[in-house]
Design an enzyme around this catalytic site. Sequence first.
Site, PDB file in Angstrom:
ATOM      1  CE1 TYR A 155      -5.255   2.099  -5.134  1.00 25.29           C
ATOM      2  CE2 TYR A 155      -3.861   3.933  -5.028  1.00 25.29           C
ATOM      3  CZ  TYR A 155      -3.966   2.686  -4.870  1.00 25.29           C
ATOM      4  OH  TYR A 155      -3.145   1.872  -3.863  1.00 25.29           O
ATOM      5  CB  CYS A 158      -0.885  -0.006   1.243  1.00 25.72           C
ATOM      6  SG  CYS A 158      -1.645   1.581   1.370  1.00 25.72           S
ATOM      7  CD  GLU A 182      -5.359  10.915   6.042  1.00 24.00           C
ATOM      8  OE1 GLU A 182      -4.449  11.021   5.435  1.00 24.00           O
ATOM      9  OE2 GLU A 182      -6.582  10.652   5.761  1.00 24.00           O
ATOM     10  CB  SER A 183      -1.308   7.684   5.387  1.00 26.08           C
ATOM     11  OG  SER A 183      -1.718   8.373   4.140  1.00 26.08           O
ATOM     12  CB  VAL A 230     -11.090  -2.466   6.965  1.00 28.27           C
ATOM     13  CG1 VAL A 230      -9.929  -3.293   7.882  1.00 28.27           C
ATOM     14  CG2 VAL A 230     -12.309  -2.712   8.107  1.00 28.27           C
ATOM     15  CB  THR A 231      -7.775   1.814   4.999  1.00 29.75           C
ATOM     16  OG1 THR A 231      -7.963   2.590   6.172  1.00 29.75           O
ATOM     17  CG2 THR A 231      -8.821   1.840   4.043  1.00 29.75           C
TER      18      THR A 231
END
Length: 319
Positions: free
Chosen positions: A189, A55, A140-141, A123-124
Site C-alpha cells: 500500500y 481485503c 483491528e484484524s 470505515v474499515t
Amino acid sequence: MGLLVDGVWHDDWYDTESTGGRFERPETVFRRWIEPDGDFPAVTGRYHLYISLACPWAHRTLIVRKLKGLEPHIGLSVVHPTMGSGGWHFDGGYPEATDEPLYGLAFMHELYQKADPHYTGRVTVPVLWDCERETIVSNESADLVRMLNRAFNALPGVDDTLDLYPGALASEIDALNERIYHAVNNGVYKSGFATAQAVYEREVTALFNALDELEARLGEHRYLTGEAITEADWRLFTTLVRFDAVYVGHFKCNLRRIDDYPHLRGYLRDLYQQPGIAETVSLDHIKRHYYTSHPMINPTGIIPAGPVLDLDAPHGRGA
C-alpha cells in the site's frame, strides 16, 4: 475510501499531500477483547463478522474462523467488492457478497454510526459486531486473529487443539509480524498509494528487500517459524495471494512477481492448498475491488484479464 467525521460521512481519500507523498495508515479505534469474565464473553450466536473478500486484513480473520471451526458460532457478512463514493456497501445480488442481515443496512459506515453516532475515523473491515450490546468489539484484524484463535475454544466443535500463536514461538512470531507488516502487508500500500516518485521508489525497494529476506528464510524452513503453520504465515499469505493478481500491476510492485521466487511460490501454493483455504480466496472480489475502487490509480476501471495463477500446482514443500 471515505471516513466519518463526528458521525457524518465524507468521501475523502487519504491526504498524501500533507505527508510528502507518503501513505500513512491510521490506527484502528475499536480494540476491545472477548474474555470469559469480561463485557464480551465467548457465546454462540452473539457475534457477527463483517468482511470483504478483497481485503487482506479481513481475509486473515476469515481464515482463522474457518480453521478453528467457528462458522456455527460467529455469523458472517461480505460486502460488495467495489468500494465507491459511499465506502463499503452491501449487495446480496453480487456473487459471494451478502446483504446486511441484522439491520438491513446499505453501507458499512451505517454500522459504525450505530456503534458510535459521533465516530470520527476510517470505515474499515473486518469488524466483529456484538449483537447483544449492538456495538463494535474490534476492527483491528491483528487482535481479531488472536481472539478467534483462543477465545472461543470452550464452545462445542471448535478446534481447541489448533493454536496459531503458541507461547514457545510468541516472540519469534511477534518479530516476524512486525517486519512483515511494515515492509510487506502495508508495504504494498505504501508503494501503491505513494504520490511522489522518491517515496514510491523507497517503499518499493523496502518491499522487495523484505521479500528477498523471506525467500531466503523459506529456503531453510517450510513455514516461517519451522514445520508448523502459525498466524505469521496466514498474515503473510493474504498479501502473497493478491500480489501477482493486483499488486504487481495496480500498485506498481513489479520488480519481481511471487511466481519468480521459487520458495515463496511453493510456500504460497502450500498454504493455499491447506484444507478449507481455497474457498476463502476470491480472485474475482480481489481484482474487482482494487481495479474499480481506486480511480486515482486506475481511472478507466478496467479489470485486467490476467494473470493466470496456478495455485493448485504442486508446491514441493513436503507432504
